[in-house]
Design a protein around this motif. Structure first.
Motif, PDB file in Angstrom:
ATOM      1  N   ARG A  22       1.040  -1.023   0.238  1.00  0.00           N
ATOM      2  CA  ARG A  22       0.125  -0.698  -0.395  1.00  0.00           C
ATOM      3  C   ARG A  22       0.623   1.233  -0.874  1.00  0.00           C
ATOM      4  NH1 ARG A  22      -5.017   0.889   4.186  1.00  0.00           N
ATOM      5  NH2 ARG A  22      -4.610  -0.830   4.221  1.00  0.00           N
ATOM      6  N   PHE A 106     -14.687  -1.020  -8.678  1.00  0.00           N
ATOM      7  CA  PHE A 106     -13.409  -1.611  -9.009  1.00  0.00           C
ATOM      8  C   PHE A 106     -12.854  -1.426 -10.236  1.00  0.00           C
ATOM      9  CE2 PHE A 106     -15.538  -3.754  -4.869  1.00  0.00           C
ATOM     10  CZ  PHE A 106     -14.682  -2.819  -4.346  1.00  0.00           C
ATOM     11  N   ARG A 108     -10.870  -0.414 -12.080  1.00  0.00           N
ATOM     12  CA  ARG A 108      -9.063   0.418 -11.725  1.00  0.00           C
ATOM     13  C   ARG A 108      -8.572  -1.028 -11.437  1.00  0.00           C
ATOM     14  NH1 ARG A 108      -7.460   6.044 -11.234  1.00  0.00           N
ATOM     15  NH2 ARG A 108      -6.575   4.961  -8.145  1.00  0.00           N
ATOM     16  N   LEU A 112     -10.972  -7.636  -9.327  1.00  0.00           N
ATOM     17  CA  LEU A 112     -12.187  -7.069  -8.587  1.00  0.00           C
ATOM     18  C   LEU A 112     -12.855  -7.023  -9.349  1.00  0.00           C
ATOM     19  CD1 LEU A 112     -10.013  -5.186  -5.690  1.00  0.00           C
ATOM     20  CD2 LEU A 112      -9.812  -7.400  -5.634  1.00  0.00           C
ATOM     21  N   LEU A 177     -15.985  -7.788   3.644  1.00  0.00           N
ATOM     22  CA  LEU A 177     -15.482  -6.154   4.277  1.00  0.00           C
ATOM     23  C   LEU A 177     -16.461  -5.752   4.574  1.00  0.00           C
ATOM     24  CD1 LEU A 177     -12.349  -4.219   3.421  1.00  0.00           C
ATOM     25  CD2 LEU A 177     -14.312  -3.845   1.443  1.00  0.00           C
ATOM     26  N   GLN A 193     -12.520  -7.435   8.261  1.00  0.00           N
ATOM     27  CA  GLN A 193     -12.000  -5.830   7.582  1.00  0.00           C
ATOM     28  C   GLN A 193     -14.172  -4.892   8.038  1.00  0.00           C
ATOM     29  OE1 GLN A 193      -8.251  -6.315   6.517  1.00  0.00           O
ATOM     30  NE2 GLN A 193      -8.391  -4.080   5.338  1.00  0.00           N
ATOM     31  N   ILE A 195     -14.485  -1.212   7.883  1.00  0.00           N
ATOM     32  CA  ILE A 195     -14.065   0.200   7.022  1.00  0.00           C
ATOM     33  C   ILE A 195     -14.719   1.289   8.126  1.00  0.00           C
ATOM     34  CG2 ILE A 195     -14.764   2.124   5.461  1.00  0.00           C
ATOM     35  CD1 ILE A 195     -13.130  -0.525   3.672  1.00  0.00           C
TER      36      ILE A 195
ATOM     37  N   PHE B 179     -13.027  10.308  -0.741  1.00  0.00           N
ATOM     38  CA  PHE B 179     -12.454   8.384  -1.663  1.00  0.00           C
ATOM     39  C   PHE B 179     -12.052   8.288  -2.883  1.00  0.00           C
ATOM     40  CE2 PHE B 179     -15.526   8.653   2.233  1.00  0.00           C
ATOM     41  CZ  PHE B 179     -16.098   8.004   2.432  1.00  0.00           C
ATOM     42  N   PRO B 181      -8.534   7.719  -4.089  1.00  0.00           N
ATOM     43  CA  PRO B 181      -7.178   6.886  -3.269  1.00  0.00           C
ATOM     44  C   PRO B 181      -5.971   7.670  -4.364  1.00  0.00           C
ATOM     45  CG  PRO B 181      -8.462   4.892  -4.973  1.00  0.00           C
ATOM     46  CD  PRO B 181      -9.052   6.153  -5.126  1.00  0.00           C
ATOM     47  N   ILE B 195      -9.187   7.362   1.739  1.00  0.00           N
ATOM     48  CA  ILE B 195     -10.112   6.281   1.766  1.00  0.00           C
ATOM     49  C   ILE B 195      -9.553   5.027   1.045  1.00  0.00           C
ATOM     50  CG2 ILE B 195     -12.472   4.622   2.429  1.00  0.00           C
ATOM     51  CD1 ILE B 195     -11.842   6.342   4.770  1.00  0.00           C
ATOM     52  N   LEU B 197     -10.735   1.965  -1.017  1.00  0.00           N
ATOM     53  CA  LEU B 197     -10.845   0.588  -1.008  1.00  0.00           C
ATOM     54  C   LEU B 197     -10.736  -1.009  -1.302  1.00  0.00           C
ATOM     55  CD1 LEU B 197     -15.318   2.228  -0.699  1.00  0.00           C
ATOM     56  CD2 LEU B 197     -13.734   1.443   1.069  1.00  0.00           C
ATOM     57  N   THR B 198     -10.002   0.078  -2.541  1.00  0.00           N
ATOM     58  CA  THR B 198      -9.430  -1.359  -3.417  1.00  0.00           C
ATOM     59  C   THR B 198      -8.394  -2.497  -2.677  1.00  0.00           C
ATOM     60  OG1 THR B 198     -10.099  -0.481  -5.340  1.00  0.00           O
ATOM     61  CG2 THR B 198      -8.520  -1.846  -6.067  1.00  0.00           C
ATOM     62  N   THR B 199      -7.897  -1.390  -2.463  1.00  0.00           N
ATOM     63  CA  THR B 199      -6.424  -1.616  -1.018  1.00  0.00           C
ATOM     64  C   THR B 199      -7.294  -2.786   0.631  1.00  0.00           C
ATOM     65  OG1 THR B 199      -4.929   0.036  -1.850  1.00  0.00           O
ATOM     66  CG2 THR B 199      -4.817  -1.027   0.062  1.00  0.00           C
ATOM     67  N   GLU B 200      -8.047  -2.308   0.853  1.00  0.00           N
ATOM     68  CA  GLU B 200      -8.751  -2.442   2.396  1.00  0.00           C
ATOM     69  C   GLU B 200      -9.069  -4.466   1.400  1.00  0.00           C
ATOM     70  OE1 GLU B 200      -8.847  -1.535   5.022  1.00  0.00           O
ATOM     71  OE2 GLU B 200      -8.514   0.569   4.619  1.00  0.00           O
ATOM     72  N   LEU B 201      -9.817  -3.856   0.495  1.00  0.00           N
ATOM     73  CA  LEU B 201     -10.712  -5.796  -0.062  1.00  0.00           C
ATOM     74  C   LEU B 201      -9.536  -6.237  -0.451  1.00  0.00           C
ATOM     75  CD1 LEU B 201     -13.206  -6.362  -0.863  1.00  0.00           C
ATOM     76  CD2 LEU B 201     -13.202  -5.604  -2.804  1.00  0.00           C
TER      77      LEU B 201
END
Lengths: 223, 223
Positions: A22, A106, A108, A112, A177, A193, A195, B179, B181, B195, B197-201
């Protein structure tokens, strides 16, 4: 580069890889091409000796005085994180937040994909959002198996969070999530996890108030 | 308890308070009433000596062999984080995600209030969502001053993120929750938090795949 099969990684190292990945992505997006373990240590708050030991598992990655090559590390960790294999995701809760996630889906990250959506509200059932049809909760178990889904995103509010998470777990999903920050109970083999937007916002406001204007505190420069 | 005015906190300690607060809230929600610095250290990955030194700034909080009282610490840190004073927030981008945030409006936290919403899309202007009217971007500067807003949440996609963040900064706001990233440039005095979300997932899926089934790796128990 060593291949995945050759790499033997201690548990503690493996758990730090998403964190490394990250921050390296952030560095890359900011135009940083290489970084020393000491600088990286300050950024991510992991001791530099730990970073050097962790990185050593992946072969010769750093040179003294030069540091580590950011894009090379991203490539290595991206392979380890397996970001090129498709992950099929179920969305539970197709309200405003759910719709926003479906519309973005997602895009990008090709790997996913939200492939199913579920809602308890009869008015939502049958609606098609960005190509995905909203289905009743009772269809979840069957669809999760049929579609090979292992991950769920829940946007269901805290008041119904435990109930919905129980249904998700019962369907065979092992990664959740959850946008409801209140902690719920899951079996040991299920990863969950949260948020927590409220805490993120509070942290931001606190940092802004205390590290910009220094209105509220008597900050010293020690430590 | 020492009052805020009496507490002299080093910068490094102050920066760790939101982290401490967040994890203590999690512990409390899980029913944990007290915690030893060693256990807390393992949970949050901060050395236990650092934790003990940090906590010592807030008076006599722990007892040897007993540990720290979780709800007492939460009270102390909540006061420091100033969670009881109203924070007035502007929302930029009133699409699905923006609507979800407006409808929720941090209702479990009385002190966080979205009081204004802005959008660039003419079709959105004038819509009322949960009592808040969507206004054109050109009204932002004036309203931010009039309403005493210091914080913004942007739900605008990465493609327009820099442009919108520039407008937010120009309006006088110094704290931004973004939001999108992709990293944007802000002046030094502006705090921005992302925030992602992609990295969290991705992190979640990685933890699930490697720490549940252990399919992909040769994990050893060393470290």
């Amino acid at each position: 580069m060593k291949t995945e099969e050759e790499i033997k990684i201690p548990n503690a190292t493996a758990k730090r890889i998403p964190l490394y990945y990250r921050y390296l992505k952030t560095l890359q997006e900011s135009g940083v091409e290489r970084i020393k373990s000491k600088e990286f240590s300050q950024l991510i708050q992991v001791p530099s000796a730990t970073i050097r030991r962790d990185f050593s598992h992946f072969g010769e990655l750093g040179r003294s005085g030069y540091g580590y090559d950011v894009s090379y590390l991203i490539e290595v960790f991206s392979n380890i994180l397996n970001t090129k294999v498709e992950k099929r995701i179920a969305l539970v809760g197709a309200g405003n937040l759910g719709k926003a996630l479906l519309n973005n889906n997602f895009r990008r990250n090709e790997n996913l994909n939200i492939v199913c959506a579920f809602d308890a509200n009869p008015e939502m059932i049958g609606q098609k959002i960005n190509g995905v049809t909203v289905r009743p909760m009772s269809d979840m178990k069957e669809l999760v198996r049929k579609e090979g889904i292992t991950t769920a995103i829940s946007t269901v509010p805290s008041s119904h969070s435990q109930e919905v998470v129980d249904q998700i777990v019962d369907s065979g999903i092992t990664a959740i999530l959850n946008f409801a920050p209140g902690r719920v109970k899951v079996p040991e083999q299920v990863k969950i996890q949260y948020i927590d937007l409220t805490t993120e916002l509070q942290t931001l406001i606190y940092m802004d108030e205390n590290f910009t204007s220094r209105k509220h505190f008597n900050f010293s420069n020690q430590d």
